[in-house]
Every structure is written in structure tokens, then in C-alpha cells.
Design a protein around this motif. Structure first.
Motif, mmCIF file in Angstrom:
data_model
loop_
_atom_site.group_PDB
_atom_site.id
_atom_site.type_symbol
_atom_site.label_atom_id
_atom_site.label_comp_id
_atom_site.label_asym_id
_atom_site.label_seq_id
_atom_site.Cartn_x
_atom_site.Cartn_y
_atom_site.Cartn_z
ATOM 1 N N LEU A 41 -69.024 12.514 61.439
ATOM 2 C CA LEU A 41 -68.371 13.734 61.923
ATOM 3 C C LEU A 41 -67.288 13.390 62.935
ATOM 4 C CD1 LEU A 41 -68.044 16.804 62.292
ATOM 5 C CD2 LEU A 41 -69.868 16.664 64.008
ATOM 6 N N VAL A 42 -67.616 12.560 63.915
ATOM 7 C CA VAL A 42 -66.630 12.192 64.929
ATOM 8 C C VAL A 42 -65.436 11.493 64.282
ATOM 9 C CG1 VAL A 42 -66.215 10.778 66.987
ATOM 10 C CG2 VAL A 42 -68.320 12.129 66.795
ATOM 11 N N PHE A 43 -65.711 10.601 63.341
ATOM 12 C CA PHE A 43 -64.620 9.918 62.643
ATOM 13 C C PHE A 43 -63.717 10.942 61.961
ATOM 14 C CE2 PHE A 43 -62.468 7.904 59.139
ATOM 15 C CZ PHE A 43 -62.049 6.693 59.668
ATOM 16 N N SER A 44 -64.313 11.893 61.254
ATOM 17 C CA SER A 44 -63.506 12.878 60.517
ATOM 18 C C SER A 44 -62.673 13.736 61.464
ATOM 19 C CB SER A 44 -64.384 13.751 59.620
ATOM 20 O OG SER A 44 -65.174 14.628 60.384
ATOM 21 N N LEU A 45 -63.188 14.021 62.648
ATOM 22 C CA LEU A 45 -62.427 14.809 63.616
ATOM 23 C C LEU A 45 -61.233 14.023 64.153
ATOM 24 C CD1 LEU A 45 -65.386 16.422 65.569
ATOM 25 C CD2 LEU A 45 -63.893 17.553 63.900
ATOM 26 N N PHE A 46 -61.425 12.746 64.436
ATOM 27 C CA PHE A 46 -60.319 11.924 64.934
ATOM 28 C C PHE A 46 -59.319 11.571 63.835
ATOM 29 C CE2 PHE A 46 -63.105 10.785 68.621
ATOM 30 C CZ PHE A 46 -62.262 11.285 69.591
ATOM 31 N N ASP A 47 -59.743 11.603 62.588
ATOM 32 C CA ASP A 47 -58.837 11.329 61.466
ATOM 33 C C ASP A 47 -58.002 12.582 61.207
ATOM 34 O OD1 ASP A 47 -57.548 10.324 59.238
ATOM 35 O OD2 ASP A 47 -59.289 10.526 57.915
ATOM 36 N N ALA A 48 -57.109 12.880 62.149
ATOM 37 C CA ALA A 48 -56.378 14.144 62.155
ATOM 38 C C ALA A 48 -55.520 14.353 60.911
ATOM 39 C CB ALA A 48 -55.519 14.241 63.411
ATOM 40 N N ASP A 49 -55.016 13.282 60.313
ATOM 41 C CA ASP A 49 -54.197 13.453 59.112
ATOM 42 C C ASP A 49 -55.019 13.352 57.827
ATOM 43 O OD1 ASP A 49 -54.617 10.718 58.749
ATOM 44 O OD2 ASP A 49 -52.534 10.157 59.115
ATOM 45 N N GLY A 50 -56.303 13.060 57.953
ATOM 46 C CA GLY A 50 -57.207 13.068 56.810
ATOM 47 C C GLY A 50 -57.017 11.955 55.799
ATOM 48 N N ASN A 51 -56.400 10.838 56.193
ATOM 49 C CA ASN A 51 -56.157 9.765 55.227
ATOM 50 C C ASN A 51 -57.300 8.754 55.134
ATOM 51 O OD1 ASN A 51 -55.860 8.202 57.524
ATOM 52 N ND2 ASN A 51 -53.857 7.359 56.948
ATOM 53 N N GLY A 52 -58.382 8.984 55.869
ATOM 54 C CA GLY A 52 -59.536 8.100 55.781
ATOM 55 C C GLY A 52 -59.528 6.927 56.743
ATOM 56 N N TYR A 53 -58.536 6.861 57.624
ATOM 57 C CA TYR A 53 -58.435 5.799 58.625
ATOM 58 C C TYR A 53 -58.012 6.404 59.952
ATOM 59 C CZ TYR A 53 -58.540 2.523 54.753
ATOM 60 O OH TYR A 53 -58.917 1.815 53.647
ATOM 61 N N LEU A 54 -58.389 5.765 61.043
ATOM 62 C CA LEU A 54 -57.909 6.161 62.358
ATOM 63 C C LEU A 54 -56.731 5.270 62.715
ATOM 64 C CD1 LEU A 54 -61.224 6.648 64.383
ATOM 65 C CD2 LEU A 54 -60.000 8.261 62.913
ATOM 66 N N GLU A 55 -55.616 5.923 63.012
ATOM 67 C CA GLU A 55 -54.381 5.230 63.350
ATOM 68 C C GLU A 55 -53.774 5.904 64.571
ATOM 69 O OE1 GLU A 55 -52.904 4.261 58.860
ATOM 70 O OE2 GLU A 55 -53.127 6.353 59.422
ATOM 71 N N PRO A 56 -52.848 5.245 65.258
ATOM 72 C CA PRO A 56 -52.250 5.867 66.448
ATOM 73 C C PRO A 56 -51.719 7.281 66.190
ATOM 74 C CG PRO A 56 -51.625 3.564 66.349
ATOM 75 C CD PRO A 56 -52.355 3.873 65.054
ATOM 76 N N ALA A 57 -51.153 7.515 65.017
ATOM 77 C CA ALA A 57 -50.604 8.840 64.711
ATOM 78 C C ALA A 57 -51.684 9.920 64.722
ATOM 79 C CB ALA A 57 -49.899 8.818 63.357
ATOM 80 N N ASP A 58 -52.917 9.565 64.390
ATOM 81 C CA ASP A 58 -54.003 10.547 64.421
ATOM 82 C C ASP A 58 -54.241 11.052 65.837
ATOM 83 O OD1 ASP A 58 -54.931 10.647 61.655
ATOM 84 O OD2 ASP A 58 -55.604 8.583 61.968
ATOM 85 N N PHE A 59 -54.190 10.164 66.798
ATOM 86 C CA PHE A 59 -54.440 10.541 68.180
ATOM 87 C C PHE A 59 -53.283 11.370 68.734
ATOM 88 C CE2 PHE A 59 -57.183 7.039 67.207
ATOM 89 C CZ PHE A 59 -58.394 7.476 67.709
ATOM 90 N N GLU A 60 -52.058 11.074 68.302
ATOM 91 C CA GLU A 60 -50.907 11.882 68.699
ATOM 92 C C GLU A 60 -51.008 13.283 68.105
ATOM 93 O OE1 GLU A 60 -48.626 11.007 70.976
ATOM 94 O OE2 GLU A 60 -49.672 9.093 71.180
ATOM 95 N N LEU A 61 -51.345 13.368 66.811
ATOM 96 C CA LEU A 61 -51.462 14.660 66.142
ATOM 97 C C LEU A 61 -52.577 15.503 66.763
ATOM 98 C CD1 LEU A 61 -50.612 16.595 63.896
ATOM 99 C CD2 LEU A 61 -52.061 15.295 62.314
ATOM 100 N N MET A 62 -53.731 14.888 66.991
ATOM 101 C CA MET A 62 -54.819 15.622 67.624
ATOM 102 C C MET A 62 -54.404 16.084 69.016
ATOM 103 S SD MET A 62 -58.631 14.551 68.810
ATOM 104 C CE MET A 62 -59.542 14.896 67.324
ATOM 105 N N GLY A 63 -53.754 15.222 69.759
ATOM 106 C CA GLY A 63 -53.320 15.577 71.100
ATOM 107 C C GLY A 63 -52.390 16.783 71.102
ATOM 108 N N GLU A 64 -51.435 16.799 70.181
ATOM 109 C CA GLU A 64 -50.514 17.933 70.084
ATOM 110 C C GLU A 64 -51.274 19.223 69.795
ATOM 111 O OE1 GLU A 64 -47.707 16.900 67.028
ATOM 112 O OE2 GLU A 64 -46.982 15.164 68.153
#
Length: 158
Positions: free
Chosen positions: A12-35
Motif C-alpha cells: 500500500l505504501v509503495f503504491s501511494l508513493f508511486d504517484a505516476d503509477g509506473n510500478g517504480y519509485l523515482e524522484p518524479a514520484d516524490f515531486e508529483l506527490m508533493g505538488e
């Protein structure tokens, strides 16, 4: 070996941080979630917004440093699962994340998070409304349907 409940929570936590839904956590996910999250409470101070964005970036950077085993610049679900085996690896950034998110939910600085701000922030992160309402109630709202910032931060830490 993590329990099924722990594995479900990690997924669940992984899926929430995977903001773009591509199956990986990348810097862009944290920027998107932050926005998304800072936009959820427009009345929050710039200091609270910047504090949260900085904490979220450091969280992402720490995950990359600690969990990106193959050094491909992204964290797979398998790599992320390693945090359940050794959560001490990220405890400092989890604390900072918890404090900054809870503070973001207190735009008037009175030490409390209203139900409306809590629900808005949780929705921006990706949580559904029914579980979020129950979670807020579990924190024991006080006068004015609010929870102390410290209570929410403690709940985030687990």
C-alpha cells in the motif's frame, strides 16, 4: 520474514508513493506527490509547504540511497520491501516526513489538524475517503473535530 499484514502495508505504501503509477519509485514520484499534497491545503504557510516538500525529497533520496540495490535510479517493489526487514534504515526521514505532513495540516498554527484538512491531505496522497474518515476518528478528535498535530505525526510514524 514479513507477515502478510506487513507485506500488504508495504505494498500500500509503495503504491501511494508511486504517484505516476509506473510500478517504480523515482524522484518524479516524490515531486508529483508533493505538488498534490501542498495543493490540498492552500491556506498552509509557505514555510510549511516548503518544509514538507523538502522532507519528501529527503525521504525519496534516502530511499534511493538505502534501497536501490541495483543502482538503476529507481526503486522496485522488491527493493522497497527491504524496508520492512530493516525499518531503522529510514526512521529519521520518516520522522521528518511525519512532522512536516502533520504541520502542513495545521495552516493556522494552533497545534491541531481539522477533519477537512486531514481528509484533503490524505486524498491528495491517495487514500480513499472511507478509511480516512475512520482513521481520523481513531485519532480521537477533540473540540471542533480536530486532532493534535502530534497525534497525527505519531500515527504516521506507526
Amino acid at each position: 520474514m514479513p507477515t502478510s499484514e506487513a507485506s500488504d502495508r508495504v505494498q500500500l505504501v509503495f503504491s501511494l508513493f508511486d504517484a505516476d503509477g509506473n510500478g517504480y519509485l523515482e524522484p518524479a514520484d516524490f515531486e508529483l506527490m508533493g505538488e498534490r499534497v501542498v495543493a490540498a491545503v492552500p491556506a498552509a504557510t509557505d514555510a510549511a509547504k516548503n518544509g514538507f516538500l523538502g522532507a519528501l525529497r529527503r525521504y525519496g533520496d534516502t530511499l534511493a540511497t538505502e534501497l536501490d540495490a541495483d543502482r538503476d535510479g529507481r526503486i522496485s517493489p522488491g527493493e522497497f520491501t527491504a524496508v520492512t526487514l530493516d525499518p531503522q534504515r529510514i526512521v529519521a526521514v520518516v520522522d521528518e516526513f511525519a512532522e512536516s505532513l502533520a504541520a502542513l495540516g495545521d495552516p493556522d498554527g494552533d497545534g491541531f489538524v481539522t477533519r477537512a484538512d486531514f481528509l484533503a491531505l490524505m486524498a491528495a496522497i491517495g487514500f480513499g475517503p472511507s478509511g480516512t474518515e475512520a482513521l481520523f476518528d481513531a485519532f480521537g478528535p477533540v473540540d471542533g473535530d480536530r486532532v493534535p498535530v502530534s497525534t497525527w505525526a505519531g500515527g504516521i510514524r506507526g
